[in-house]
Design a protein around this motif. Structure first.
Motif, PDB file in Angstrom:
ATOM      1  N   ASN A 155      -8.611  -9.685   6.141  1.00  0.00           N
ATOM      2  CA  ASN A 155      -7.458 -10.441   6.611  1.00  0.00           C
ATOM      3  C   ASN A 155      -6.877  -9.844   7.887  1.00  0.00           C
ATOM      4  O   ASN A 155      -5.965  -9.006   7.862  1.00  0.00           O
ATOM      5  N   THR A 156      -7.384 -10.291   9.024  1.00  0.00           N
ATOM      6  CA  THR A 156      -6.905  -9.774  10.310  1.00  0.00           C
ATOM      7  C   THR A 156      -5.505 -10.285  10.636  1.00  0.00           C
ATOM      8  O   THR A 156      -4.784  -9.635  11.395  1.00  0.00           O
ATOM      9  N   ALA A 157      -5.121 -11.437  10.067  1.00  0.00           N
ATOM     10  CA  ALA A 157      -3.782 -11.990  10.348  1.00  0.00           C
ATOM     11  C   ALA A 157      -2.697 -11.027   9.880  1.00  0.00           C
ATOM     12  O   ALA A 157      -1.737 -10.743  10.608  1.00  0.00           O
ATOM     13  N   ILE A 158      -2.835 -10.490   8.652  1.00  0.00           N
ATOM     14  CA  ILE A 158      -1.853  -9.525   8.141  1.00  0.00           C
ATOM     15  C   ILE A 158      -1.959  -8.205   8.890  1.00  0.00           C
ATOM     16  O   ILE A 158      -0.941  -7.593   9.250  1.00  0.00           O
ATOM     17  N   ASN A 159      -3.181  -7.765   9.145  1.00  0.00           N
ATOM     18  CA  ASN A 159      -3.355  -6.499   9.857  1.00  0.00           C
ATOM     19  C   ASN A 159      -2.744  -6.549  11.253  1.00  0.00           C
ATOM     20  O   ASN A 159      -2.108  -5.594  11.704  1.00  0.00           O
ATOM     21  N   ASP A 160      -2.922  -7.677  11.947  1.00  0.00           N
ATOM     22  CA  ASP A 160      -2.319  -7.838  13.278  1.00  0.00           C
ATOM     23  C   ASP A 160      -0.797  -7.871  13.188  1.00  0.00           C
ATOM     24  O   ASP A 160      -0.097  -7.312  14.040  1.00  0.00           O
ATOM     25  N   LEU A 161      -0.290  -8.527  12.136  1.00  0.00           N
ATOM     26  CA  LEU A 161       1.159  -8.613  11.955  1.00  0.00           C
ATOM     27  C   LEU A 161       1.758  -7.229  11.709  1.00  0.00           C
ATOM     28  O   LEU A 161       2.821  -6.891  12.240  1.00  0.00           O
ATOM     29  N   ILE A 162       1.069  -6.422  10.923  1.00  0.00           N
ATOM     30  CA  ILE A 162       1.538  -5.054  10.654  1.00  0.00           C
ATOM     31  C   ILE A 162       1.642  -4.260  11.953  1.00  0.00           C
ATOM     32  O   ILE A 162       2.610  -3.532  12.188  1.00  0.00           O
ATOM     33  N   LYS A 163       0.645  -4.420  12.824  1.00  0.00           N
ATOM     34  CA  LYS A 163       0.679  -3.742  14.121  1.00  0.00           C
ATOM     35  C   LYS A 163       1.858  -4.213  14.954  1.00  0.00           C
ATOM     36  O   LYS A 163       2.533  -3.417  15.613  1.00  0.00           O
ATOM     37  N   GLU A 164       2.117  -5.533  14.919  1.00  0.00           N
ATOM     38  CA  GLU A 164       3.233  -6.090  15.696  1.00  0.00           C
ATOM     39  C   GLU A 164       4.574  -5.598  15.177  1.00  0.00           C
ATOM     40  O   GLU A 164       5.565  -5.581  15.921  1.00  0.00           O
ATOM     41  N   CYS A 165       4.624  -5.220  13.897  1.00  0.00           N
ATOM     42  CA  CYS A 165       5.857  -4.689  13.303  1.00  0.00           C
ATOM     43  C   CYS A 165       5.977  -3.181  13.498  1.00  0.00           C
ATOM     44  O   CYS A 165       6.808  -2.538  12.852  1.00  0.00           O
ATOM     45  N   GLY A 166       5.137  -2.612  14.351  1.00  0.00           N
ATOM     46  CA  GLY A 166       5.180  -1.166  14.556  1.00  0.00           C
ATOM     47  C   GLY A 166       4.608  -0.399  13.387  1.00  0.00           C
ATOM     48  O   GLY A 166       5.075   0.696  13.053  1.00  0.00           O
ATOM     49  N   ASP A 167       3.586  -0.993  12.738  1.00  0.00           N
ATOM     50  CA  ASP A 167       2.929  -0.379  11.578  1.00  0.00           C
ATOM     51  C   ASP A 167       3.859  -0.220  10.384  1.00  0.00           C
ATOM     52  O   ASP A 167       3.658   0.659   9.539  1.00  0.00           O
ATOM     53  N   GLY A 168       4.878  -1.084  10.314  1.00  0.00           N
ATOM     54  CA  GLY A 168       5.772  -1.070   9.159  1.00  0.00           C
ATOM     55  C   GLY A 168       5.134  -1.785   7.979  1.00  0.00           C
ATOM     56  O   GLY A 168       5.103  -3.016   7.926  1.00  0.00           O
ATOM     57  N   HIS A 169       4.575  -1.026   7.017  1.00  0.00           N
ATOM     58  CA  HIS A 169       3.844  -1.620   5.903  1.00  0.00           C
ATOM     59  C   HIS A 169       4.065  -0.806   4.627  1.00  0.00           C
ATOM     60  O   HIS A 169       3.978   0.419   4.634  1.00  0.00           O
ATOM     61  N   LEU A 170       4.371  -1.514   3.550  1.00  0.00           N
ATOM     62  CA  LEU A 170       4.482  -0.902   2.234  1.00  0.00           C
ATOM     63  C   LEU A 170       3.674  -1.726   1.244  1.00  0.00           C
ATOM     64  O   LEU A 170       3.459  -2.924   1.450  1.00  0.00           O
ATOM     65  N   GLU A 171       3.226  -1.078   0.158  1.00  0.00           N
ATOM     66  CA  GLU A 171       2.481  -1.764  -0.892  1.00  0.00           C
ATOM     67  C   GLU A 171       3.317  -1.815  -2.162  1.00  0.00           C
ATOM     68  O   GLU A 171       3.851  -0.801  -2.602  1.00  0.00           O
ATOM     69  N   PHE A 172       3.429  -3.013  -2.722  1.00  0.00           N
ATOM     70  CA  PHE A 172       4.214  -3.213  -3.942  1.00  0.00           C
ATOM     71  C   PHE A 172       3.485  -2.610  -5.140  1.00  0.00           C
ATOM     72  O   PHE A 172       2.282  -2.814  -5.330  1.00  0.00           O
ATOM     73  N   GLU A 173       4.227  -1.858  -5.949  1.00  0.00           N
ATOM     74  CA  GLU A 173       3.691  -1.319  -7.200  1.00  0.00           C
ATOM     75  C   GLU A 173       4.714  -1.544  -8.302  1.00  0.00           C
ATOM     76  O   GLU A 173       5.881  -1.194  -8.165  1.00  0.00           O
ATOM     77  N   THR A 174       4.264  -2.141  -9.387  1.00  0.00           N
ATOM     78  CA  THR A 174       5.169  -2.418 -10.513  1.00  0.00           C
ATOM     79  C   THR A 174       5.474  -1.153 -11.301  1.00  0.00           C
ATOM     80  O   THR A 174       6.618  -0.865 -11.649  1.00  0.00           O
ATOM     81  N   ILE A 175       4.435  -0.394 -11.569  1.00  0.00           N
ATOM     82  CA  ILE A 175       4.590   0.800 -12.417  1.00  0.00           C
ATOM     83  C   ILE A 175       5.353   1.893 -11.676  1.00  0.00           C
ATOM     84  O   ILE A 175       6.223   2.562 -12.240  1.00  0.00           O
ATOM     85  N   ASN A 176       5.053   2.080 -10.412  1.00  0.00           N
ATOM     86  CA  ASN A 176       5.696   3.143  -9.629  1.00  0.00           C
ATOM     87  C   ASN A 176       6.440   2.525  -8.430  1.00  0.00           C
ATOM     88  O   ASN A 176       5.877   2.374  -7.354  1.00  0.00           O
ATOM     89  N   PRO A 177       7.709   2.151  -8.642  1.00  0.00           N
ATOM     90  CA  PRO A 177       8.463   1.491  -7.565  1.00  0.00           C
ATOM     91  C   PRO A 177       8.998   2.468  -6.516  1.00  0.00           C
ATOM     92  O   PRO A 177      10.099   2.302  -5.994  1.00  0.00           O
ATOM     93  N   GLY A 178       8.221   3.503  -6.194  1.00  0.00           N
ATOM     94  CA  GLY A 178       8.655   4.462  -5.178  1.00  0.00           C
ATOM     95  C   GLY A 178       8.766   3.832  -3.804  1.00  0.00           C
ATOM     96  O   GLY A 178       9.464   4.351  -2.927  1.00  0.00           O
ATOM     97  N   TRP A 179       8.081   2.680  -3.629  1.00  0.00           N
ATOM     98  CA  TRP A 179       8.158   1.994  -2.346  1.00  0.00           C
ATOM     99  C   TRP A 179       9.587   1.533  -2.052  1.00  0.00           C
ATOM    100  O   TRP A 179       9.971   1.413  -0.875  1.00  0.00           O
ATOM    101  N   CYS A 180      10.374   1.281  -3.104  1.00  0.00           N
ATOM    102  CA  CYS A 180      11.781   0.873  -2.899  1.00  0.00           C
ATOM    103  C   CYS A 180      12.567   1.987  -2.209  1.00  0.00           C
ATOM    104  O   CYS A 180      13.300   1.745  -1.245  1.00  0.00           O
ATOM    105  N   SER A 181      12.408   3.207  -2.727  1.00  0.00           N
ATOM    106  CA  SER A 181      13.108   4.346  -2.125  1.00  0.00           C
ATOM    107  C   SER A 181      12.663   4.548  -0.682  1.00  0.00           C
ATOM    108  O   SER A 181      13.478   4.860   0.198  1.00  0.00           O
ATOM    109  N   GLU A 182      11.359   4.341  -0.443  1.00  0.00           N
ATOM    110  CA  GLU A 182      10.837   4.476   0.923  1.00  0.00           C
ATOM    111  C   GLU A 182      11.425   3.388   1.829  1.00  0.00           C
ATOM    112  O   GLU A 182      11.755   3.654   2.989  1.00  0.00           O
ATOM    113  N   LEU A 183      11.570   2.173   1.300  1.00  0.00           N
ATOM    114  CA  LEU A 183      12.184   1.087   2.066  1.00  0.00           C
ATOM    115  C   LEU A 183      13.611   1.447   2.449  1.00  0.00           C
ATOM    116  O   LEU A 183      14.011   1.306   3.617  1.00  0.00           O
TER     117      LEU A 183
END
Length: 466
Positions: A155-183
């Motif tokens: 999926n180059t569309a998402i990968n290109d979008l991530i680059k346009e956002c300055g590499d701002g990317h997080l992955e959702f995890e149900t079991i370990n919501p540590g991404w929330c604290s990182e956000l």
């Protein structure tokens, strides 16, 4: 567990809390949007809603999470069936609910369901908030790890979008919501985004007035044409005030780059200066080339649009959006240039591509320009050329190297007058692409229905979509 308070509408009801972190959720998949929102808030605050998207509004929930005040605004703006004509009003409402401005847009995406068209639509919506919105954006992908990996690679569309956002990317995890604290960590020291792109006639920003009527929009449209026709645009140059006609945006399109450059030179006239070899190469390249000229007291933007058949699908979308966005507030006239000779297969393919991308909406804004040789001039049209003219709305004109720019300008200004100053804007382009996507989805449903019927008859026949 967070305590949550909900709110939906006007900022007049509830004053914004200047100390909270304001997060706007945008995504195609409503159930995923709810899941992310509830995970951020640490509570089941967003519930399933009715499917009538034309009647739904953005929803705001406030809570205290990890000793921080958090406001989450969930919007339906990216839903595939959200009515195009309601997008701007929905943006206004979202801006109001996130007053005095959002700290971050969280784009909730799935690798298995996000195309280049989706990326362009998303960028269009973000630009309605602010031209700086991309700098305040983080992509959150929610695919399950075991299924999402193979899609992530492709999926180059998402990968290109991530680059346009300055590499701002997080992955959702149900079991370990540590991404929330990182956000929270990423945005807590960020300045909020001021979304003041839309202002009403009285100078009120969207945060101050959300309830302008449809009649006001008609008045704005009439005023826009009045400004264009009656030369009311005023500028300042070196401290001296100058008044001239409002800017006219022209896009030159067609398969032959030499013909496009010839017409561009006619517009530039005696002001044309010889360019270096690098710029000459650029003229023949696969990108939009914009030039500005002053003709008869009017500022003219002339954009040489690359041949679409020479581009990849991804680059077609990129250059198309770039072309229209270079023409604020939109394209007044598209000029399709063809030779006064039998059309080649490349010419025909290019015209097919133009109508595929811009749709029939382009017809009211397009003129067919037929390039003739000086020694062979006639106003008689062959059957093939006549068919092209009718297909694109009926307007045409002849040119050669001796054509005066004043004659051409007169024809173009007549077109603008017939259209009451209306132009082909980024919003028009997005409507065309949304219409195309909806037709595609409808076609997929019909094909699936036929395949299911074959399957019920004991035949596993598959239908190929071309």
């Amino acid at each position: 567990m967070a305590s949550a308070a909900a709110g939906r509408h006007s900022p007049e009801i509830e004053r914004p809390d200047m100390s909270d972190l304001r997060i706007v959720l945008l995504g195609k998949n409503e159930s995923e949007n709810r899941r992310v929102g509830n995970t951020i808030l640490g509570a089941t605050a967003f519930h399933s809603e009715a499917a009538s998207y034309s009647q739904q509004h953005s929803m705001r929930i406030r809570a205290e999470v990890e000793k921080r005040k958090i406001t989450v605004i969930k919007s339906h703006l990216l839903h595939p069936h959200f009515p195009q004509h309601q997008i701007i009003e929905a943006v206004r409402e979202c801006v109001s609910l996130s007053a005095p401005g959002p700290h971050v847009f969280v784009l909730i995406l799935q690798y298995k369901d996000f195309s280049e068209n989706d990326r362009q639509r998303l960028k269009y919506v973000l630009n309605l908030f602010s031209e700086q919105a991309m700098k305040h954006t983080i992509v959150l992908t929610t695919d399950e790890e075991t299924h999402g990996y193979k899609f992530a690679i492709k999926n180059t569309a998402i990968n290109d979008l991530i680059k346009e956002c300055g590499d701002g990317h997080l992955e959702f995890e149900t079991i370990n919501p540590g991404w929330c604290s990182e956000l929270f960590r990423r945005i807590e020291d960020e300045e909020f985004l001021v979304c003041n792109k839309y202002k009403d006639e009285g100078g009120l920003s969207v945060n101050e007035d959300l309830s302008r009527s449809g009649s006001m929009r008609r008045d704005v449209k009439e005023k826009k044409y009045s400004d264009l026709k009656e030369s009311t645009e005023t500028g300042c140059d070196g401290g001296v005030m100058t008044t001239g006609k409002a800017k006219l945006n022209i896009v030159l399109c067609g398969n032959n780059p030499t013909l496009k450059n010839t017409v561009s030179k006619i517009f530039r006239g005696t002001m044309y200066k010889k360019t270096n070899k690098l710029l000459q190469l650029k003229e023949m390249s696969k990108v939009c080339v914009k030039r500005e000229e002053m003709i008869h007291g009017r500022q003219i933007s002339v954009i040489e649009f690359p041949a679409l058949t020479q581009l990849s699908e991804k680059e077609v979308m990129r250059q198309t959006h770039r072309c229209v966005s270079l023409c604020h507030p939109g394209v007044h006239v598209f000029i399709l240039i063809i030779p006064d000779a039998p059309l080649t297969d490349e010419d025909k393919e290019e015209m097919e591509e133009i109508q595929r991308i811009f749709s029939s909406r382009i017809n009211k804004h397009i003129m067919i320009l037929i390039k003739q040789n000086s020694e062979h001039q006639t106003e008689k049209l062959n059957e093939e050329t006549q068919s092209v003219i009718e297909r694109f709305g009926g307007r045409h004109n002849f040119i050669d190297l001796n054509t005066q720019v004043s004659v051409l300008m007169e024809k173009l200004e007549q077109m603008v007058e017939e259209n009451s100053g209306d132009c082909f804007s980024t919003e028009t382009l997005m409507e065309a692409q949304m219409e195309k996507l909806l037709k595609f989805e409808e076609r997929k449903k019909k094909i699936h229905s036929i395949e299911m019927w074959f399957h019920s008859q004991g035949n596993d026949q598959r239908i190929c979509m071309n």
